[in-house]
Design a protein around this motif. Structure first.
Motif, mmCIF file in Angstrom:
data_model
loop_
_atom_site.group_PDB
_atom_site.id
_atom_site.type_symbol
_atom_site.label_atom_id
_atom_site.label_comp_id
_atom_site.label_asym_id
_atom_site.label_seq_id
_atom_site.Cartn_x
_atom_site.Cartn_y
_atom_site.Cartn_z
ATOM 1 N N GLU A 55 -8.143 12.762 1.139
ATOM 2 C CA GLU A 55 -9.232 11.790 1.028
ATOM 3 C C GLU A 55 -9.026 10.876 -0.174
ATOM 4 N N GLN A 56 -8.555 11.430 -1.290
ATOM 5 C CA GLN A 56 -8.304 10.613 -2.478
ATOM 6 C C GLN A 56 -7.167 9.626 -2.233
ATOM 7 N N GLU A 57 -6.099 10.081 -1.579
ATOM 8 C CA GLU A 57 -4.975 9.193 -1.289
ATOM 9 C C GLU A 57 -5.389 8.083 -0.331
ATOM 10 N N ILE A 58 -6.248 8.391 0.647
ATOM 11 C CA ILE A 58 -6.742 7.364 1.562
ATOM 12 C C ILE A 58 -7.573 6.344 0.794
ATOM 13 N N ALA A 59 -8.458 6.819 -0.077
ATOM 14 C CA ALA A 59 -9.289 5.903 -0.876
ATOM 15 C C ALA A 59 -8.404 5.013 -1.758
ATOM 16 N N ASP A 60 -7.361 5.577 -2.350
ATOM 17 C CA ASP A 60 -6.440 4.796 -3.176
ATOM 18 C C ASP A 60 -5.713 3.748 -2.338
ATOM 19 N N ALA A 68 -8.124 0.913 -1.450
ATOM 20 C CA ALA A 68 -8.352 0.068 -2.623
ATOM 21 C C ALA A 68 -7.142 -0.838 -2.870
ATOM 22 N N ASP A 69 -5.941 -0.314 -2.724
ATOM 23 C CA ASP A 69 -4.732 -1.100 -2.922
ATOM 24 C C ASP A 69 -4.632 -2.216 -1.882
ATOM 25 N N ILE A 70 -4.926 -1.883 -0.634
ATOM 26 C CA ILE A 70 -4.871 -2.883 0.438
ATOM 27 C C ILE A 70 -5.903 -3.981 0.195
ATOM 28 N N GLU A 123 -7.166 -9.606 -1.262
ATOM 29 C CA GLU A 123 -7.830 -10.577 -2.136
ATOM 30 C C GLU A 123 -6.807 -11.386 -2.926
ATOM 31 N N LEU A 124 -5.781 -10.732 -3.442
ATOM 32 C CA LEU A 124 -4.762 -11.383 -4.248
ATOM 33 C C LEU A 124 -4.042 -12.483 -3.467
ATOM 34 N N TYR A 125 -3.681 -12.192 -2.214
ATOM 35 C CA TYR A 125 -2.931 -13.139 -1.398
ATOM 36 C C TYR A 125 -3.815 -13.983 -0.480
#
Length: 160
Positions: free
Chosen positions: A74-79, A82-84, A89-91
């Motif tokens: 669950e933590q890895e999915i949340a990370d 968030a990264d995606i 937003e960045l691009y």
């Protein structure tokens, strides 16, 4: 890996290799890979003061490990989410850029029929229309026929 490397000081007493199940040790005295997990679980069990774990203890440890694995998932999915989101937003990416956009208007997902509407062949006394196609006749046609009228009375001339 030798038993002494795995067991270390955690194990209350060292069990002689002669009493181990067949296939546990290789000829060089190393622990076979498939037995390493068994020893790791056994070494974590200290409630009895030796290296032997009961079924219930092993089951409890396995449940704890599964719960910990699920928390990590669950933590890895949340990370990852968030990264995606940060990269979107960045691009300045859109759903269409990612191939998620639907073509056509939002709402009814059924594709529209390619056929144009059928031409009107009959018009009822109150302005109702019917193309005369297959299927059930409209109620106003059925009622008119029961009253003894003919379809020719309701025929539309030149599609108007």
């Amino acid at each position: 890996m030798a038993f002494s490397e795995v067991a270390g000081p955690e194990c209350g007493k060292r069990i002689g290799a002669a009493s181990w199940p067949k296939g546990t040790l290789s000829a060089a005295g190393n622990i076979a890979p498939e037995w390493r997990i068994v020893f790791c679980i056994m070494l974590r069990t200290r409630s009895r003061g030796n290296c032997v774990a009961t079924y219930l203890e092993l089951k409890e440890q396995a449940e704890k490990l599964l719960a910990e694995a699920e928390r990590m998932r669950e933590q890895e999915i949340a990370d990852a989410i968030a990264d995606i989101k940060r990269k979107i937003e960045l691009y300045g990416l859109t759903a269409a850029d990612l191939g998620f956009a639907r073509s056509g208007p939002v709402g009814n997902s059924r594709p529209k029929s390619a056929r144009p509407p059928a031409a009107v062949k009959y018009r009822g006394p109150n302005g109702e229309t019917w193309s005369g196609g297959r299927g059930r006749k409209p109620q106003w046609v059925t009622q008119a026929l029961q009253e003894g009228r003919s379809l020719e009375e309701f025929a539309v001339k030149n599609g108007r």
